[in-house]
Design a protein around this motif. Sequence first.
Motif, PDB file in Angstrom:
ATOM      1  N   GLU A 101     -73.409 104.943  14.550  1.00 19.39           N
ATOM      2  CA  GLU A 101     -73.917 106.105  15.298  1.00 19.39           C
ATOM      3  C   GLU A 101     -73.424 106.133  16.744  1.00 19.39           C
ATOM      4  OE1 GLU A 101     -78.045 106.475  12.679  1.00 19.39           O
ATOM      5  OE2 GLU A 101     -78.027 105.363  14.575  1.00 19.39           O
ATOM      6  N   ALA A 104     -70.021 107.496  16.519  1.00 22.08           N
ATOM      7  CA  ALA A 104     -70.056 108.906  16.095  1.00 22.08           C
ATOM      8  C   ALA A 104     -70.533 109.852  17.199  1.00 22.08           C
ATOM      9  CB  ALA A 104     -70.962 109.055  14.873  1.00 22.08           C
ATOM     10  N   GLU A 108     -70.435 113.964  17.349  1.00 20.74           N
ATOM     11  CA  GLU A 108     -71.616 114.809  17.161  1.00 20.74           C
ATOM     12  C   GLU A 108     -71.743 115.795  18.317  1.00 20.74           C
ATOM     13  OE1 GLU A 108     -75.109 112.369  16.742  1.00 20.74           O
ATOM     14  OE2 GLU A 108     -74.204 111.222  15.101  1.00 20.74           O
ATOM     15  N   ARG A 114     -70.651 116.330   9.450  1.00 19.45           N
ATOM     16  CA  ARG A 114     -70.934 114.961   9.004  1.00 19.45           C
ATOM     17  C   ARG A 114     -69.774 114.326   8.200  1.00 19.45           C
ATOM     18  NH1 ARG A 114     -74.385 110.501   9.827  1.00 19.45           N
ATOM     19  NH2 ARG A 114     -73.432 109.099   8.332  1.00 19.45           N
ATOM     20  N   ILE A 117     -67.011 113.450  10.399  1.00 18.78           N
ATOM     21  CA  ILE A 117     -67.380 112.316  11.249  1.00 18.78           C
ATOM     22  C   ILE A 117     -67.144 111.011  10.477  1.00 18.78           C
ATOM     23  CG2 ILE A 117     -69.333 111.101  12.315  1.00 18.78           C
ATOM     24  CD1 ILE A 117     -70.388 113.780  13.286  1.00 18.78           C
ATOM     25  N   ASP A 118     -67.621 110.986   9.222  1.00 19.15           N
ATOM     26  CA  ASP A 118     -67.387 109.802   8.378  1.00 19.15           C
ATOM     27  C   ASP A 118     -65.902 109.482   8.285  1.00 19.15           C
ATOM     28  OD1 ASP A 118     -69.998 109.415   7.899  1.00 19.15           O
ATOM     29  OD2 ASP A 118     -69.971 110.006   5.775  1.00 19.15           O
ATOM     30  N   VAL A 121     -64.845 108.046  11.747  1.00 22.75           N
ATOM     31  CA  VAL A 121     -65.466 106.822  12.259  1.00 22.75           C
ATOM     32  C   VAL A 121     -65.151 105.601  11.390  1.00 22.75           C
ATOM     33  CG1 VAL A 121     -67.666 105.697  12.808  1.00 22.75           C
ATOM     34  CG2 VAL A 121     -67.300 108.084  13.453  1.00 22.75           C
TER      35      VAL A 121
END
Length: 344
Positions: A101, A104, A108, A114, A117-118, A121
């Motif tokens: 997090e 990320a 965000e 999402r 982001i995955d 990251v």
Amino acid sequence: MIELRNVSQRFAGPRGWIEALHNVNLTIPPGEVFGIIGRSGAGKSTLVRTVNLLTRPTEGDIVVNGRALTALAPRELREARREIGMIFQHFNLLSSRTVFENVALPLELAGMKRAQIDETVLPLLELVGLTAQKDRYPAQISGGQKQRVGIARALASKPKVLLSDEATSALDPETTRAILDLLRKINRELGLTVVLITHQMEVIKQVCDRVAVLDAGRVVEEGRVIDVFLQPRHEVTRALLGDVIAQELPPALKARVAERLKTGSGHLLRLAFSGTGVDQPVLSETIRRFELDFNILHGRIDEIQGQAFGSLAVLAGGDPVKVAQAITWLREQGVVVEELSYVE
Ligand SMILES: Nc1ncnc2c1ncn2[C@@H]1O[C@H](COP(=O)(O)OP(=O)(O)OP(=O)(O)O)[C@@H](O)[C@H]1O
Ligand SMILES: [Mg+2]
């Protein structure tokens, strides 16, 4: 490419102006690891904060990848800043967020979905070696791992430049080495330009291509790391190199050396060798050829960017004419020779 053009930075102090940076001109080529070293208060943090305009210079321009940041409107500046990542001495992680997090967060904030982001990251965590720790909280990982999170977070917005302000100062030597290796890897694999601030020559030696020495807000020396190590020109550089011989000699020996310099019965030489010079028996050859006696006071062999490099402090005794001839001969053999007239 990062260019600083005539950059000055003044702050209002209790007793008038503090000139933290004085007419600094620097060109940092793309894809390099560029070190900036100086004593405490030299202006290093001010300089690095100026590069992304966290502090706006009183005078001068910052040009990053051809764009003068100093001329941009606020919205354009925010965009340009995304190309510049930064890591810090104290990591600046959010304790309530996991490793994942934390990395990320900038994505965000930029409104990324999402799934995307995955996708961004996870490879970054892999790159910095934290895949197994992704769900831990900062309190559950080591200092070196925290800095890896800091690095992954800085890389999340795919910057072209990474600024590092004393990123290894809070870490032990072994962890420092691992983090510097990681920065090198990122520099090579992602082609990122790294600007690295430190007060330790060890750090410069391990990872930088070039170095600038900052003293009292001025760049006093700049060059390839190997050249600066072989032939430091400025007194501050020498002090930082720990190569002011006086600093490295025990007091009793220092007094004896000082005495011999005063009476003219000895010559204090600092010899620096690079590359193959280190392997050759240059020294014994010199002693034989010129019938001198050499007292070795201090010596070490290092490696800079895979290149062997040695430095030696010797007290040479014998006929002064022969000492002079020996210095000439040593220089012909590719040895950098500096004669020091005092040990204070
Ligand atoms: N915001 C500020 N207001 C007033 N003076 C400042 C400010 N920031 C820095 N200075 C002063 O500018 C000079 C340079 O500070 P800077 O933090 O850049 O040094 P540094 O080289 O990073 O030192 P260190 O190695 O201790 O981190 C110092 O004299 C400092 O006190
Ligand atoms: Mg600082």
